[in-house]
Design an enzyme around this catalytic site. Structure first.
Site, PDB file in Angstrom:
ATOM      1  CD  GLU A   1       5.317  -1.058   1.994  1.00 13.24           C
ATOM      2  OE1 GLU A   1       4.233  -0.957   0.875  1.00 13.24           O
ATOM      3  OE2 GLU A   1       6.283  -1.517   1.857  1.00 13.24           O
TER       4      GLU A   1
ATOM      5  CB  ALA B   1      -0.930  -0.154   1.160  1.00 17.37           C
ATOM      6  CB  ALA B   2       3.871   2.424   1.296  1.00 14.27           C
TER       7      ALA B   2
ATOM      8  CG  ASP C   1      -0.266  -0.910  -6.950  1.00 10.86           C
ATOM      9  OD1 ASP C   1      -0.155  -1.272  -8.252  1.00 10.86           O
ATOM     10  OD2 ASP C   1      -0.021   0.170  -6.602  1.00 10.86           O
TER      11      ASP C   1
ATOM     12  NE  ARG D   1       7.615   1.555  -0.283  1.00 15.87           N
ATOM     13  CZ  ARG D   1       7.371   2.378  -1.213  1.00 15.87           C
ATOM     14  NH1 ARG D   1       8.375   3.281  -1.397  1.00 15.87           N
ATOM     15  NH2 ARG D   1       6.340   2.475  -1.938  1.00 15.87           N
TER      16      ARG D   1
ATOM     17  CB  CYS E   1       3.595   0.994 -12.465  1.00 13.78           C
ATOM     18  SG  CYS E   1       5.088   0.758 -11.474  1.00 13.78           S
TER      19      CYS E   1
ATOM     20  N   GLY F   1       0.394   5.124  -0.430  1.00 17.10           N
ATOM     21  CA  GLY F   1      -0.930   5.223  -0.147  1.00 17.10           C
ATOM     22  C   GLY F   1      -2.020   5.843  -1.155  1.00 17.10           C
ATOM     23  N   GLY F   2      -1.503   5.967  -2.461  1.00 17.64           N
ATOM     24  CA  GLY F   2      -2.465   6.251  -3.543  1.00 17.64           C
ATOM     25  C   GLY F   2      -3.589   5.614  -3.649  1.00 17.64           C
TER      26      GLY F   2
HETATM   27  N1  SAM Z   1      -0.151   0.748  -3.824  1.00 21.86           N
HETATM   28  C1  SAM Z   1       1.019   1.948  -3.898  1.00 21.86           C
HETATM   29  C2  SAM Z   1       0.161   3.277  -4.165  1.00 21.86           C
HETATM   30  O1  SAM Z   1      -0.611   3.468  -4.621  1.00 21.86           O
HETATM   31  O2  SAM Z   1       0.675   4.238  -3.560  1.00 21.86           O
HETATM   32  C3  SAM Z   1       2.156   1.766  -4.373  1.00 21.86           C
HETATM   33  C4  SAM Z   1       2.597   0.295  -4.201  1.00 21.86           C
HETATM   34  S1  SAM Z   1       4.377   0.015  -4.768  1.00 21.86           S
HETATM   35  C5  SAM Z   1       3.913  -0.221  -6.544  1.00 21.86           C
HETATM   36  C6  SAM Z   1       4.588  -1.501  -4.167  1.00 21.86           C
HETATM   37  C7  SAM Z   1       4.915  -1.758  -2.744  1.00 21.86           C
HETATM   38  O3  SAM Z   1       5.141  -3.104  -2.487  1.00 21.86           O
HETATM   39  C8  SAM Z   1       5.893  -0.847  -2.411  1.00 21.86           C
HETATM   40  O4  SAM Z   1       5.584  -0.292  -1.221  1.00 21.86           O
HETATM   41  C9  SAM Z   1       6.800  -2.183  -1.805  1.00 21.86           C
HETATM   42  O5  SAM Z   1       7.830  -1.674  -0.707  1.00 21.86           O
HETATM   43  C10 SAM Z   1       6.127  -3.311  -1.563  1.00 21.86           C
HETATM   44  N2  SAM Z   1       6.833  -4.433  -1.476  1.00 21.86           N
HETATM   45  C11 SAM Z   1       8.251  -4.841  -1.875  1.00 21.86           C
HETATM   46  N3  SAM Z   1       8.313  -6.089  -1.881  1.00 21.86           N
HETATM   47  C12 SAM Z   1       7.233  -6.674  -1.211  1.00 21.86           C
HETATM   48  C13 SAM Z   1       6.881  -8.004  -1.021  1.00 21.86           C
HETATM   49  N4  SAM Z   1       7.849  -8.813  -0.843  1.00 21.86           N
HETATM   50  N5  SAM Z   1       5.622  -7.927  -0.292  1.00 21.86           N
HETATM   51  C14 SAM Z   1       4.709  -7.336  -0.453  1.00 21.86           C
HETATM   52  N6  SAM Z   1       5.042  -5.920  -0.607  1.00 21.86           N
HETATM   53  C15 SAM Z   1       6.144  -5.662  -1.328  1.00 21.86           C
END
Ligand code: SAM
Length: 453
Positions: free
Chosen positions: A129, A106-107, A173, A134, A226, A109-110
């Site tokens: 998260e 989630a981080a 996400d 984060r 993305c 947070g969008g």
């Molecule tokens: N959904 C967020 C938003 O809309 O602001 C953006 C999320 S970003 C694309 C992906 C997130 O997955 C990051 O915050 C990252 O720290 C987290 N992440 C990284 N490795 C991960 C793992 N093994 N399991 C779950 N989350 C993970």
């Protein structure tokens, strides 16, 4: 932009005749867009609407957002437009009146603030998260947004496995190779390699397999990245459907949005849609999921100090109050059991609304409460600030209030929206804004080009 040759080859094969237009679009400036918080802001502001999101708006240029008190007050979130497409899945497929929703990655947070708006106070959102570093920004953004029906957690996807069938909706996400962010993020370009794409695709499958048992039968999984490549996108969607047990859903589109699909999800390409590169698929779980019930536990007795009992009168809806150290939290009464169940399995960062701290006979209102949709209007005297005073307050300077301002705890507002608390002693006014959220850039003598005017 120096993009990897192997990425170019892959995209040429994927895009065919459209490749040149795609490549040219990568050199263009990204679109700037925000999503409005209708609980705090009238939707009539700004006209250039993101077509797939009711409260999404494009801006003509990027203002200095840090200098806008409305951003700090949670009136809007700066979010890339394509990712607002999550709204279409929510509107078209989530039919429960009060769904329990998990945003697993989630981080910052969008999408969580977006889901909180779509729930609009109904149901419950768990915003998770895994990265400890984060989770602070996630908590800050959700606190400012003000929805009371949110738990922020800092857990590994595997910690959700035992919450069998608990969620009606799960959004993954996923962390990805970030091809869709190339024009915004040079690091994404530098880190790209076919090996990294494979690594990301495998990690995504592990995350999905860990969390899938927590989705209810017939529940909705939203999977997004993305990035553009098939390995992380279509191939993973087909894998979910075949291996985990789900049906791929068809989202109704408007032709003018120019969203592309080859049947297992939706691509936003920068030469066609106004936004960054994005991919999303919606699936309905068809495999069985048993519903986990909470084993009766002897919860430690939560004894409220007598003066804290009156805090229920500060809030607009019925709540259960709980204390940790001297801090009092409120959870909407209907969700007290659910949040207790979450606490049995997950690392809780914040659940519900932090209302106040008990200090002797006094109750000091929390910053969280200032932003919350639950705070009763008119309960505290408020003072409206000018833009100069608002940014000085957010910079954590001491501001001087008019001699007519009431003494004691005051709610400071900007354009009628709460920024935070101050204690007015008459000859001076103590700034109670949280230090960790203060504006760090120099604000004195700056100007702000207000795009909401
Ligand atoms: N959904 C967020 C938003 O809309 O602001 C953006 C999320 S970003 C694309 C992906 C997130 O997955 C990051 O915050 C990252 O720290 C987290 N992440 C990284 N490795 C991960 C793992 N093994 N399991 C779950 N989350 C993970």
């Amino acid at each position: 932009m120096q993009i990897p040759a192997q990425f170019e080859e892959m995209m040429m094969a994927q895009m065919g005749a459209e490749y040149d237009a795609f490549r040219t679009a990568l050199e263009k400036d990204p679109q700037v867009s925000i999503r409005l918080n209708r609980r705090k802001l009238d939707a009539t502001v700004l006209e250039d609407r993101v077509p797939w999101c009711e409260n999404g708006r494009y801006l003509a240029e990027r203002p200095s957002f840090t200098l806008d008190p409305m951003l700090h007050a949670g009136c809007y979130y700066v979010q890339e437009a394509s990712s607002m497409f999550v709204e279409q899945v929510f509107r078209q497929f989530v039919d429960s009146e009060s769904p329990v929703v998990l945003d697993l990655c989630a981080a910052p947070g969008g999408k969580s603030t977006h889901l909180a708006s779509l729930l609009d106070g109904r149901g419950w959102l768990v915003s998770n998260e895994v990265m400890r570093g984060r989770v602070g920004v996630l908590q800050e953004n959700l606190t400012k947004w003000g929805a009371p029906n949110v738990t922020v957690t800092n857990s590994d996807p595997a910690d959700f496995t035992d919450l069998s069938g608990l969620f009606d909706v799960i959004l993954v996400d996923a962390p990805c190779s970030g091809e869709g962010m190339f024009r915004k993020d040079e690091q994404a370009v530098a880190e790209w390699s076919p090996e990294n794409v494979r690594f990301c695709a495998e990690r995504q499958r592990r995350i999905l397999a860990d969390v899938f048992p927590a989705l209810a039968e017939d529940g909705i999984l939203i999977y997004s990245t993305c990035t553009f490549n098939k390995e992380e996108d279509e191939e993973n969607v087909k894998w979910i459907a075949e291996e985990l047990g789900a049906e791929i859903l068809e989202v109704q589109l408007d032709d003018s949005w120019q969203v592309s699909t080859v049947g297992a999800g939706y691509h936003f390409y920068p030469h066609k849609t106004r936004g960054e590169g994005f991919f999303l698929a919606a699936l309905r779980k068809t495999s069985e999921a048993s519903l986990s019930r909470r084993k009766k536990k002897n919860d430690a007795k939560n004894v409220l100090p007598p003066q804290a009992k009156s805090l229920v009168d500060w809030l607009k809806e019925p709540v259960k109050l709980m204390t940790r150290n001297d801090v009092v939290y409120a959870v909407l009464s209907d969700y007290a059991e659910l949040t207790a169940q979450l606490a049995d399995h997950l690392r809780i960062v914040q659940s519900g609304v932090e209302v106040a701290t008990v200090k002797g006979k006094d109750l000091i209102p929390s910053q969280n409460l200032a932003f919350s949709w639950l705070l009763k209007e008119g309960l505290f005297p408020s003072v409206e600030l000018s833009w100069e005073d608002a940014v000085a307050y957010l910079h954590k300077d001491n501001i001087l209030l008019d001699s007519t301002a009431p003494k004691g705890i005051l709610l400071l507002t900007y354009r009628g929206v709460a920024l935070g608390w101050a204690k007015n002693l008459g000859n001076r006014c103590n700034n109670l804004y949280p230090s960790e959220w203060r504006i760090r850039m120099q604000v004195a003598g700056t100007e702000f080009n207000d795009f909401m005017k």
